[in-house]
Design a protein around this motif. Structure first.
Motif, short mmCIF file in Angstrom:
data_model
loop_
_atom_site.label_atom_id
_atom_site.label_comp_id
_atom_site.label_asym_id
_atom_site.label_seq_id
_atom_site.Cartn_x
_atom_site.Cartn_y
_atom_site.Cartn_z
N UNK A 4 0.83 -1.19 0.00
CA UNK A 4 0.00 0.00 0.00
C UNK A 4 0.87 1.24 0.00
N UNK A 5 0.28 2.28 -0.53
CA UNK A 5 0.90 3.59 -0.62
C UNK A 5 0.12 4.51 0.31
N UNK A 6 0.82 5.27 1.17
CA UNK A 6 0.15 6.11 2.15
C UNK A 6 0.74 7.51 2.18
N UNK A 7 -0.10 8.48 2.51
CA UNK A 7 0.34 9.85 2.73
C UNK A 7 -0.73 10.54 3.59
N UNK A 8 -0.31 11.52 4.38
CA UNK A 8 -1.28 12.28 5.18
C UNK A 8 -0.76 13.69 5.42
N UNK A 9 -1.71 14.59 5.71
CA UNK A 9 -1.37 15.99 5.97
C UNK A 9 -2.51 16.63 6.75
N UNK A 10 -2.20 17.68 7.48
CA UNK A 10 -3.21 18.48 8.17
C UNK A 10 -3.41 19.78 7.40
N UNK A 11 -4.67 20.10 7.13
CA UNK A 11 -5.02 21.31 6.37
C UNK A 11 -5.82 22.23 7.28
N UNK A 12 -5.44 23.48 7.33
CA UNK A 12 -6.07 24.45 8.21
C UNK A 12 -7.37 25.00 7.60
N UNK A 13 -8.27 24.09 7.28
CA UNK A 13 -9.59 24.44 6.76
C UNK A 13 -10.60 23.46 7.33
N UNK A 14 -11.88 23.88 7.43
CA UNK A 14 -12.92 22.97 7.91
C UNK A 14 -13.11 21.78 6.97
N UNK A 15 -13.59 20.70 7.52
CA UNK A 15 -13.73 19.45 6.78
C UNK A 15 -14.58 19.59 5.52
N UNK A 16 -15.65 20.39 5.57
CA UNK A 16 -16.51 20.53 4.38
C UNK A 16 -15.77 21.22 3.23
N UNK A 17 -14.87 22.15 3.52
CA UNK A 17 -14.09 22.81 2.46
C UNK A 17 -13.06 21.86 1.86
N UNK A 18 -12.47 21.02 2.70
CA UNK A 18 -11.49 20.05 2.21
C UNK A 18 -12.19 19.00 1.36
N UNK A 19 -13.30 18.50 1.84
CA UNK A 19 -14.08 17.51 1.08
C UNK A 19 -14.45 18.06 -0.29
N UNK A 20 -14.98 19.28 -0.33
CA UNK A 20 -15.36 19.90 -1.59
C UNK A 20 -14.15 20.10 -2.50
N UNK A 21 -13.01 20.41 -1.92
CA UNK A 21 -11.80 20.57 -2.71
C UNK A 21 -11.35 19.30 -3.40
N UNK A 22 -11.77 18.15 -2.87
CA UNK A 22 -11.39 16.86 -3.44
C UNK A 22 -12.41 16.35 -4.44
N UNK A 23 -13.69 16.59 -4.22
CA UNK A 23 -14.71 16.03 -5.11
C UNK A 23 -15.15 16.99 -6.22
N UNK A 24 -14.88 18.27 -6.08
CA UNK A 24 -15.34 19.29 -7.01
C UNK A 24 -14.28 19.52 -8.10
N UNK A 25 -14.58 19.18 -9.36
CA UNK A 25 -13.57 19.33 -10.41
C UNK A 25 -13.16 20.78 -10.66
N UNK A 26 -14.04 21.74 -10.38
CA UNK A 26 -13.67 23.15 -10.57
C UNK A 26 -12.53 23.55 -9.63
N UNK A 27 -12.44 22.87 -8.49
CA UNK A 27 -11.33 23.12 -7.57
C UNK A 27 -10.15 22.22 -7.89
#
Length: 145
Positions: A4-27
């Motif tokens: 398996x390949x793994x990576x992690x990071x902490x982002x200083x944004x609320x979870x809903x903004x991070x989620x949208x940043x991953x699923x939204x192609x415009x972002x």
């Protein structure tokens, strides 16, 4: 034994903004891909294009749990799972795991390269969401030659 390949990071944004940043192609086109046929949605298939590669990559078996996890297949041998965890300070930890390949010398090379690739994805996501910086722009132009 599966690799398996793994990576992690902490982002200083609320979870809903991070989620949208991953699923939204415009972002996503601002930090990861150059094109997408649509947003990531459970049960749908989308096609991703990366600026440094001529190929297009089908993204299948998509499963989403809003503000919790995203999983998909883009390599028939592996499943990518992205888990989100909101911390008390409203920042979000993002963990990426790609797994499924059997142990072999070639697949060990894959695991090491993809761990670096997912770390790059996360750094680009963080830079874009926190500061509006597009780290990926021009970063892989040398691969097109």
């Amino acid at each position: 034994m599966n690799l398996e390949s793994n990576a992690s990071i902490q982002i200083q944004k609320p979870i809903n903004e991070v989620y949208d940043g991953i699923v939204n192609p415009e972002k996503m086109v601002k930090y990861f891909i150059s094109e997408s046929t649509g947003p990531l949605e459970t049960g749908k298939e989308v096609i991703w294009k990366f600026p440094e590669f001529p190929e297009r990559f089908p993204i299948t078996a998509i499963k989403l749990k809003e503000n919790e996890s995203i999983s998909f297949v883009w390599d028939p041998d592996t499943v990518v799972t992205i888990k989100l965890e909101e911390l008390s300070d409203k920042s979000t930890v993002v963990r990426v795991r790609e797994s499924g390949k059997e142990f072999s010398e070639d697949n060990l090379k894959w695991a090491l390269e993809n761990s670096g690739g997912w770390a790059n994805f996360l750094a680009c996501l963080k830079a874009y969401l926190e500061y509006g910086i597009q780290l990926r722009r021009g970063a892989f132009d040398f691969m097109r030659k």
